[in-house]
Design an enzyme around this catalytic site. Structure first.
Site, PDB file in Angstrom:
ATOM      1  NE  ARG A   1       2.010   6.846  -2.898  1.00  0.00           N
ATOM      2  CZ  ARG A   1       2.421   8.051  -2.536  1.00  0.00           C
ATOM      3  NH1 ARG A   1       3.667   8.220  -2.141  1.00  0.00           N
ATOM      4  NH2 ARG A   1       1.627   9.082  -2.577  1.00  0.00           N
TER       5      ARG A   1
ATOM      6  CD  GLN B   1       8.831  -6.099  -5.204  1.00  0.00           C
ATOM      7  OE1 GLN B   1       9.308  -5.500  -6.170  1.00  0.00           O
ATOM      8  NE2 GLN B   1       8.893  -7.418  -5.091  1.00  0.00           N
TER       9      GLN B   1
ATOM     10  CD  GLU C   1      -8.358   1.613  -1.508  1.00  0.00           C
ATOM     11  OE1 GLU C   1      -7.678   2.391  -2.218  1.00  0.00           O
ATOM     12  OE2 GLU C   1      -8.578   1.800  -0.306  1.00  0.00           O
TER      13      GLU C   1
ATOM     14  NE  ARG D   1       2.242 -14.209  11.992  1.00  0.00           N
ATOM     15  CZ  ARG D   1       2.108 -15.218  11.163  1.00  0.00           C
ATOM     16  NH1 ARG D   1       3.116 -15.617  10.414  1.00  0.00           N
ATOM     17  NH2 ARG D   1       0.956 -15.851  11.076  1.00  0.00           N
TER      18      ARG D   1
END
Length: 118
Positions: A89, A80, A43, A16
């Site tokens: 990550r 996050q 996954e 959005r």
């Protein structure tokens, strides 16, 4: 399940925000990172649940539950961090992979003890 729902909702919000309609999976880099983080977490979830189940039944429920909670926390941090930057990550990714290997070890130890004990 709540984690997967949260991750999916974040993808919806990113769609959005950046006006990216399904089934498109490319567009703004922040959307792409959010989408990829959600896909990566989804996954690995079946592997995590399977290991959690086997280790909990055959090893020890308390130890397995603690590992499971830590794993969920690291995946949340992974999500996050990845949404902000691809490098964000890495730390949580390594921690969650390590916890999966711990669960593999617990599951194997429990299975061996169960099936090889007299």
């Amino acid at each position: 399940v709540l984690f997967l729902a949260y991750f999916a909702m974040q993808v919806i919000y990113a769609r959005r925000k950046y006006k990216i309609s399904p089934p498109e999976t490319t567009g703004h880099p922040e959307f792409e990172r959010t989408f990829r983080a959600q896909a990566n977490c989804s996954e690995y979830f079946p592997i995590f649940i399977s290991l959690l189940w086997v280790a909990g039944i055959f090893f020890h429920q308390g130890v397995t539950a603690a590992c499971g909670l830590l794993y969920l926390y690291t995946r949340l941090k992974y999500f996050q961090g990845y949404a902000v930057t691809a490098q964000g990550r890495l730390g949580p990714l390594y921690a969650s992979a390590w916890l999966l290997w711990v669960l593999v070890g617990l599951a194997l130890a429990g299975l061996l003890a169960h099936f090889l004990s007299p």
